[in-house]
Design a protein around this motif. Sequence first.
Motif, mmCIF file in Angstrom:
data_model
loop_
_atom_site.group_PDB
_atom_site.id
_atom_site.type_symbol
_atom_site.label_atom_id
_atom_site.label_comp_id
_atom_site.label_asym_id
_atom_site.label_seq_id
_atom_site.Cartn_x
_atom_site.Cartn_y
_atom_site.Cartn_z
ATOM 1 N N MET A 92 19.577 -26.544 14.013
ATOM 2 C CA MET A 92 17.612 -26.489 13.763
ATOM 3 C C MET A 92 17.811 -27.031 12.474
ATOM 4 O O MET A 92 16.663 -27.839 12.187
ATOM 5 N N VAL A 93 18.400 -26.618 11.554
ATOM 6 C CA VAL A 93 18.260 -26.986 10.111
ATOM 7 C C VAL A 93 18.460 -28.612 9.656
ATOM 8 O O VAL A 93 17.598 -29.215 9.227
ATOM 9 N N VAL A 94 19.344 -28.972 10.338
ATOM 10 C CA VAL A 94 19.856 -30.475 10.218
ATOM 11 C C VAL A 94 18.422 -31.395 10.814
ATOM 12 O O VAL A 94 18.052 -32.291 10.292
ATOM 13 N N GLY A 95 17.785 -30.712 12.220
ATOM 14 C CA GLY A 95 16.979 -31.541 12.680
ATOM 15 C C GLY A 95 15.671 -31.561 11.831
ATOM 16 O O GLY A 95 15.018 -32.436 11.646
ATOM 17 N N LEU A 96 15.520 -30.302 11.386
ATOM 18 C CA LEU A 96 14.227 -30.085 10.374
ATOM 19 C C LEU A 96 14.224 -31.186 9.175
ATOM 20 O O LEU A 96 13.325 -31.532 8.686
ATOM 21 N N LEU A 97 15.420 -30.934 8.497
ATOM 22 C CA LEU A 97 15.595 -31.907 7.233
ATOM 23 C C LEU A 97 15.537 -33.300 7.578
ATOM 24 O O LEU A 97 14.990 -34.201 6.881
ATOM 25 N N PHE A 98 15.950 -33.896 8.807
ATOM 26 C CA PHE A 98 15.949 -35.121 9.105
ATOM 27 C C PHE A 98 14.530 -35.459 9.504
ATOM 28 O O PHE A 98 14.051 -36.480 9.042
ATOM 29 N N ALA A 99 13.976 -34.556 10.067
ATOM 30 C CA ALA A 99 12.406 -34.856 10.471
ATOM 31 C C ALA A 99 11.556 -35.057 9.105
ATOM 32 O O ALA A 99 10.726 -35.751 9.175
ATOM 33 N N CYS A 100 11.943 -34.112 8.380
ATOM 34 C CA CYS A 100 11.054 -34.050 7.034
ATOM 35 C C CYS A 100 11.312 -35.509 6.268
ATOM 36 O O CYS A 100 10.401 -36.029 5.624
ATOM 37 N N HIS A 101 12.497 -36.047 6.360
ATOM 38 C CA HIS A 101 12.678 -37.486 5.896
ATOM 39 C C HIS A 101 11.714 -38.492 6.456
ATOM 40 O O HIS A 101 11.335 -39.373 5.882
ATOM 41 N N GLY A 102 11.766 -38.426 7.738
ATOM 42 C CA GLY A 102 10.630 -39.172 8.423
ATOM 43 C C GLY A 102 9.324 -38.997 8.193
ATOM 44 O O GLY A 102 8.724 -39.957 7.877
ATOM 45 N N ALA A 103 8.819 -37.760 8.127
ATOM 46 C CA ALA A 103 7.628 -37.553 7.832
ATOM 47 C C ALA A 103 7.055 -37.962 6.532
ATOM 48 O O ALA A 103 5.758 -38.281 5.975
ATOM 49 N N ALA A 104 7.980 -37.879 5.359
ATOM 50 C CA ALA A 104 7.741 -38.056 4.198
ATOM 51 C C ALA A 104 7.497 -39.772 4.071
ATOM 52 O O ALA A 104 6.652 -40.424 3.355
ATOM 53 N N SER A 105 8.464 -40.537 4.763
ATOM 54 C CA SER A 105 8.370 -41.942 4.769
ATOM 55 C C SER A 105 6.946 -42.574 5.693
ATOM 56 O O SER A 105 6.391 -43.512 5.032
ATOM 57 N N LEU A 106 6.953 -41.818 6.745
ATOM 58 C CA LEU A 106 5.686 -42.356 7.361
ATOM 59 C C LEU A 106 4.199 -41.914 6.809
ATOM 60 O O LEU A 106 3.166 -42.670 7.064
ATOM 61 N N PHE A 107 4.105 -40.513 6.113
ATOM 62 C CA PHE A 107 3.050 -40.047 6.227
ATOM 63 C C PHE A 107 2.695 -39.622 4.796
ATOM 64 O O PHE A 107 1.688 -39.044 4.293
ATOM 65 N N GLY A 108 3.633 -39.846 3.968
ATOM 66 C CA GLY A 108 3.566 -39.431 2.452
ATOM 67 C C GLY A 108 3.547 -38.258 2.088
ATOM 68 O O GLY A 108 3.373 -37.724 1.008
ATOM 69 N N VAL A 109 3.962 -37.350 2.970
ATOM 70 C CA VAL A 109 3.971 -35.723 2.579
ATOM 71 C C VAL A 109 5.341 -35.373 2.015
ATOM 72 O O VAL A 109 6.311 -36.404 2.151
ATOM 73 N N LEU A 110 5.479 -34.241 1.362
ATOM 74 C CA LEU A 110 6.756 -33.980 1.012
ATOM 75 C C LEU A 110 7.206 -34.906 -0.362
ATOM 76 O O LEU A 110 8.573 -34.983 -0.215
ATOM 77 N N GLY A 111 6.354 -35.634 -1.068
ATOM 78 C CA GLY A 111 6.763 -36.337 -1.942
ATOM 79 C C GLY A 111 6.806 -37.893 -1.543
ATOM 80 O O GLY A 111 7.026 -38.731 -2.263
ATOM 81 N N GLY A 112 6.565 -38.139 -0.191
ATOM 82 C CA GLY A 112 6.536 -39.554 0.276
ATOM 83 C C GLY A 112 7.837 -40.176 0.110
ATOM 84 O O GLY A 112 8.906 -39.684 -0.018
ATOM 85 N N ALA A 113 7.725 -41.543 0.509
ATOM 86 C CA ALA A 113 8.942 -42.194 0.679
ATOM 87 C C ALA A 113 9.464 -42.493 -0.696
ATOM 88 O O ALA A 113 9.053 -42.032 -1.654
ATOM 89 N N MET A 114 10.707 -43.307 -0.896
ATOM 90 C CA MET A 114 11.396 -43.373 -1.996
ATOM 91 C C MET A 114 10.412 -43.810 -3.258
ATOM 92 O O MET A 114 10.567 -43.280 -4.270
ATOM 93 N N GLY A 115 9.527 -44.853 -3.168
ATOM 94 C CA GLY A 115 8.687 -45.156 -4.039
ATOM 95 C C GLY A 115 7.634 -44.205 -4.203
ATOM 96 O O GLY A 115 6.785 -44.570 -5.372
#
Length: 136
Positions: A1-24
């Motif tokens: 569950m934790v690995v899935g949550l962390l992985f989904a957070c990376h996708g949400a950050a890149s797609l929606f700019g949440v949690l700090g956004g993408a790398m840039g």
Amino acid sequence: MVVGLLFACHGAASLFGVLGGAMGGGTVPAGTWPSWYAAVIQLGAGGLVLAGLGTRSAAFLASGSMAYAYFKVHQPESLFPLQNGGETAALFCWAFALLVFTGPGALALDRLFGSRVGAGSTTRRTSEEQAAPVTA
């Protein structure tokens, strides 16, 4: 569950700019190869693994995407993950590869919806089997 949550957070950050956004710091433009597609895989597969729905298939897709990310983005910079910044890609790749073989855990939603017949469980007889005489 934790690995899935962390992985989904990376996708949400890149797609929606949440949690700090993408790398840039922003979002990935839609349709950009391979960044946008990787983010969609991260969000979708991460959510499925988190919920325990289609875990093996989602983990297989996620593992492959992280292997691709490591060898196409990180590994050309340097040989070792500590030197090329590919630690997270390598760890996600191997964690999801493990889930492909171990499958979902006890809390997976697949267990609620799956009707697998396991060892020691009883099966229902069809009407034809019930009507047939029993012979030894």
